[in-house]
Design a protein around this motif. Structure first.
Motif, PDB file in Angstrom:
ATOM      1  N   ASN A  73      -5.151  19.564  -2.645  1.00 55.17           N
ATOM      2  CA  ASN A  73      -4.070  19.725  -1.669  1.00 55.17           C
ATOM      3  C   ASN A  73      -3.984  18.541  -0.708  1.00 55.17           C
ATOM      4  O   ASN A  73      -2.896  18.223  -0.209  1.00 55.17           O
ATOM      5  CB  ASN A  73      -4.264  21.024  -0.894  1.00 55.17           C
ATOM      6  N   ALA A  74      -5.093  17.894  -0.446  1.00 53.43           N
ATOM      7  CA  ALA A  74      -5.074  16.734   0.452  1.00 53.43           C
ATOM      8  C   ALA A  74      -4.295  15.580  -0.162  1.00 53.43           C
ATOM      9  O   ALA A  74      -3.714  14.759   0.553  1.00 53.43           O
ATOM     10  CB  ALA A  74      -6.493  16.301   0.780  1.00 53.43           C
ATOM     11  N   LYS A  75      -4.283  15.529  -1.494  1.00 53.49           N
ATOM     12  CA  LYS A  75      -3.581  14.447  -2.190  1.00 53.49           C
ATOM     13  C   LYS A  75      -2.266  14.930  -2.810  1.00 53.49           C
ATOM     14  O   LYS A  75      -1.586  14.147  -3.473  1.00 53.49           O
ATOM     15  CB  LYS A  75      -4.475  13.887  -3.298  1.00 53.49           C
ATOM     16  N   ASN A  76      -1.943  16.216  -2.615  1.00 51.70           N
ATOM     17  CA  ASN A  76      -0.726  16.786  -3.215  1.00 51.70           C
ATOM     18  C   ASN A  76      -0.667  16.481  -4.715  1.00 51.70           C
ATOM     19  O   ASN A  76       0.378  16.082  -5.248  1.00 51.70           O
ATOM     20  CB  ASN A  76       0.528  16.249  -2.518  1.00 51.70           C
ATOM     21  N   THR A  77      -1.779  16.680  -5.366  1.00 55.30           N
ATOM     22  CA  THR A  77      -1.914  16.322  -6.772  1.00 55.30           C
ATOM     23  C   THR A  77      -2.431  17.509  -7.580  1.00 55.30           C
ATOM     24  O   THR A  77      -3.317  18.238  -7.115  1.00 55.30           O
ATOM     25  CB  THR A  77      -2.861  15.123  -6.934  1.00 55.30           C
ATOM     26  N   VAL A  78      -1.869  17.653  -8.764  1.00 50.74           N
ATOM     27  CA  VAL A  78      -2.334  18.677  -9.696  1.00 50.74           C
ATOM     28  C   VAL A  78      -2.850  17.979 -10.947  1.00 50.74           C
ATOM     29  O   VAL A  78      -2.326  16.935 -11.352  1.00 50.74           O
ATOM     30  CB  VAL A  78      -1.220  19.685 -10.032  1.00 50.74           C
ATOM     31  N   TYR A  79      -3.907  18.561 -11.517  1.00 54.68           N
ATOM     32  CA  TYR A  79      -4.545  17.993 -12.689  1.00 54.68           C
ATOM     33  C   TYR A  79      -4.542  19.007 -13.829  1.00 54.68           C
ATOM     34  O   TYR A  79      -4.531  20.210 -13.611  1.00 54.68           O
ATOM     35  CB  TYR A  79      -5.994  17.613 -12.382  1.00 54.68           C
ATOM     36  N   LEU A  80      -4.589  18.487 -15.048  1.00 52.65           N
ATOM     37  CA  LEU A  80      -4.791  19.333 -16.213  1.00 52.65           C
ATOM     38  C   LEU A  80      -5.853  18.668 -17.082  1.00 52.65           C
ATOM     39  O   LEU A  80      -5.599  17.633 -17.700  1.00 52.65           O
ATOM     40  CB  LEU A  80      -3.496  19.519 -17.000  1.00 52.65           C
ATOM     41  N   GLN A  81      -7.027  19.264 -17.074  1.00 56.71           N
ATOM     42  CA  GLN A  81      -8.108  18.780 -17.935  1.00 56.71           C
ATOM     43  C   GLN A  81      -7.975  19.474 -19.279  1.00 56.71           C
ATOM     44  O   GLN A  81      -8.015  20.707 -19.353  1.00 56.71           O
ATOM     45  CB  GLN A  81      -9.473  19.089 -17.314  1.00 56.71           C
ATOM     46  N   MET A  82      -7.820  18.689 -20.324  1.00 53.94           N
ATOM     47  CA  MET A  82      -7.600  19.232 -21.656  1.00 53.94           C
ATOM     48  C   MET A  82      -8.764  18.838 -22.549  1.00 53.94           C
ATOM     49  O   MET A  82      -8.979  17.650 -22.807  1.00 53.94           O
ATOM     50  CB  MET A  82      -6.282  18.705 -22.229  1.00 53.94           C
ATOM     51  N   ASN A  83      -9.504  19.824 -22.991  1.00 47.24           N
ATOM     52  CA  ASN A  83     -10.646  19.607 -23.876  1.00 47.24           C
ATOM     53  C   ASN A  83     -10.390  20.241 -25.239  1.00 47.24           C
ATOM     54  O   ASN A  83      -9.503  21.077 -25.385  1.00 47.24           O
ATOM     55  CB  ASN A  83     -11.909  20.207 -23.255  1.00 47.24           C
ATOM     56  N   SER A  84     -11.186  19.839 -26.211  1.00 49.14           N
ATOM     57  CA  SER A  84     -11.070  20.397 -27.569  1.00 49.14           C
ATOM     58  C   SER A  84      -9.623  20.375 -28.046  1.00 49.14           C
ATOM     59  O   SER A  84      -9.104  21.372 -28.553  1.00 49.14           O
ATOM     60  CB  SER A  84     -11.623  21.828 -27.597  1.00 49.14           C
ATOM     61  N   LEU A  85      -8.997  19.256 -27.883  1.00 40.64           N
ATOM     62  CA  LEU A  85      -7.577  19.146 -28.215  1.00 40.64           C
ATOM     63  C   LEU A  85      -7.335  19.330 -29.702  1.00 40.64           C
ATOM     64  O   LEU A  85      -8.156  18.934 -30.545  1.00 40.64           O
ATOM     65  CB  LEU A  85      -7.030  17.808 -27.745  1.00 40.64           C
ATOM     66  N   LYS A  86      -6.194  19.926 -30.000  1.00 39.37           N
ATOM     67  CA  LYS A  86      -5.786  20.205 -31.370  1.00 39.37           C
ATOM     68  C   LYS A  86      -4.456  19.499 -31.655  1.00 39.37           C
ATOM     69  O   LYS A  86      -3.680  19.248 -30.723  1.00 39.37           O
ATOM     70  CB  LYS A  86      -5.600  21.706 -31.569  1.00 39.37           C
ATOM     71  N   PRO A  87      -4.180  19.224 -32.912  1.00 40.71           N
ATOM     72  CA  PRO A  87      -2.869  18.619 -33.227  1.00 40.71           C
ATOM     73  C   PRO A  87      -1.700  19.453 -32.711  1.00 40.71           C
ATOM     74  O   PRO A  87      -0.650  18.895 -32.359  1.00 40.71           O
ATOM     75  CB  PRO A  87      -2.891  18.539 -34.755  1.00 40.71           C
ATOM     76  N   THR A  88      -1.877  20.757 -32.628  1.00 36.42           N
ATOM     77  CA  THR A  88      -0.806  21.631 -32.136  1.00 36.42           C
ATOM     78  C   THR A  88      -0.576  21.486 -30.639  1.00 36.42           C
ATOM     79  O   THR A  88       0.400  22.025 -30.097  1.00 36.42           O
ATOM     80  CB  THR A  88      -1.120  23.103 -32.447  1.00 36.42           C
ATOM     81  N   ASP A  89      -1.453  20.750 -29.950  1.00 31.73           N
ATOM     82  CA  ASP A  89      -1.236  20.466 -28.532  1.00 31.73           C
ATOM     83  C   ASP A  89      -0.324  19.264 -28.325  1.00 31.73           C
ATOM     84  O   ASP A  89       0.050  18.951 -27.187  1.00 31.73           O
ATOM     85  CB  ASP A  89      -2.580  20.195 -27.834  1.00 31.73           C
ATOM     86  N   THR A  90       0.035  18.588 -29.402  1.00 35.50           N
ATOM     87  CA  THR A  90       0.922  17.429 -29.300  1.00 35.50           C
ATOM     88  C   THR A  90       2.267  17.838 -28.721  1.00 35.50           C
ATOM     89  O   THR A  90       2.925  18.751 -29.229  1.00 35.50           O
ATOM     90  CB  THR A  90       1.121  16.790 -30.678  1.00 35.50           C
TER      91      THR A  90
END
Length: 120
Positions: A73-90
């Motif tokens: 919240n201090a940086k007004n930033t949101v993150y998405l950590q994506m692990n174990s990625l699959k081709p269907t996440d493309t």
């Protein structure tokens, strides 16, 4: 108004990881929910993950246990950590932010999108 700048997309092999970031800037009173959507070719845009102003999170079933959404919240930033990625996440991943403008209107803003490609 709020402007969003996304970063972190790219090409990764299946099983790999990526971290997306979305920074909000501009004039606003408060930022409420922040979320990530994605749109694969020929498919509708779907909600991937959302985090409320209080920190509660929700995920689409297909990413549960693999993706983690967080916010600074201090940086007004949101993150998405994506692990174990699959081709269907493309897909192209879009950041969305719900906020209250200084006029007290409830609005939302979209990022420009960042492409995530997962190779098999």
């Amino acid at each position: 108004q709020v402007q969003l700048v996304e970063s972190g997309g790219g090409l990764v092999q299946a099983g790999g990881s990526l971290r997306l970031s979305c920074a909000a800037s501009g004039s606003f009173a408060i930022i409420n929910a922040m979320g990530w959507y994605r749109q694969a070719p020929g498919q509708q845009r779907e909600l991937v993950a959302v985090i409320t102003g209080g920190g509660s999170t929700n995920y689409v079933d297909s990413v549960k246990g693999r993706f983690t959404i967080s916010r600074d919240n201090a940086k007004n930033t949101v993150y998405l950590q994506m692990n174990s990625l699959k081709p269907t996440d493309t897909a192209v991943y879009y950041c969305n932010v719900a906020y209250v403008a200084r006029t007290l209107r409830a609005l939302d803003a979209w990022g420009q999108g960042t492409l995530v490609t997962v190779s098999s």
